[in-house]
Design an enzyme around this catalytic site. Sequence first.
Site, short mmCIF file in Angstrom:
data_model
loop_
_atom_site.label_atom_id
_atom_site.label_comp_id
_atom_site.label_asym_id
_atom_site.label_seq_id
_atom_site.Cartn_x
_atom_site.Cartn_y
_atom_site.Cartn_z
N CYS A 1 -5.83 3.81 -2.24
CA CYS A 1 -5.49 3.44 -0.85
C CYS A 1 -4.84 2.07 -0.84
CB CYS A 1 -6.73 3.43 0.03
SG CYS A 1 -6.38 2.76 1.68
N ILE A 2 -3.62 2.01 -0.32
CA ILE A 2 -2.85 0.76 -0.39
C ILE A 2 -3.48 -0.34 0.46
CG2 ILE A 2 -1.21 1.51 1.40
CD1 ILE A 2 0.96 0.02 -0.25
#
Lengths: 126, 130
Positions: free
Chosen positions: B78-79
């Site tokens: 997840c960025i």
Amino acid sequence: MNDTQTDLQGDLLVILRHGPHGSSLLREGLDMALVAAAFGRRVSLLFMGTGCTALVSGQGQGPLGQKGTQATLNMLEMYDIETLLVESEAMHALGLEACDLSLPVIEVSPAQIQAAMTTHRLVATF
Amino acid sequence: MRYGILLLGAPYSRQASHSALRFARALVAKGHILDSVFFYHDGVYNAARLAAPPQDEPHLMDGWKALHDEHGVKLDVCIAAALRRGLLNETEASRHGKEGHSIEAPFALTGLGQLVDLGLRCDRLITFAP
């Protein structure tokens, strides 16, 4: 209960088991719910255990400078996330009534929680 | 069956990563398909390319890489969760003016939409939480 079960159909059930402070699990769980809703998925939220405290009015920014989750909760309706379930047993254990909460909720029994888990294609727990 | 794994626990701090990796290996050994592992919350630290655990401990990051190399398992991070924890690939490091990068392929920075899609295209999405 039959009416509630009809409401409970959906693509994603996000279960939130942590309160608004102490960890970022509540916020990161809500983020998944919002993203899924933004992509057009039907999303329901189930607040369990201390997660129910997330809905207590006035959860703003704390002294640590966290963002606070009240603003996110206020956006749920805009994302068409309208099914908010709370665990009845946890509400009693925490001394909370539905009128203490900032949004309209449906109190659910263990059997209804079980039903909700089977009527959603995907369940994610935070 | 097609499986996905959602990993929320930090490596070496919690059991979650060790259990998730063992579960992942058991899945492929049984002939199931492991589509992707999605690293979220403190699980993003599993993607830290500079991790150097003692040699007599399991190397979790190498373990994930081996799953990718040998079985084609996608490793999605997840960025948003990664960036705020100091985990950036070269592109993000450059965008944010940082000198080094801490994530590299086969770990890929991606959005939460990937997690939702993963959950919906798999028969099972198994969460390993702290």
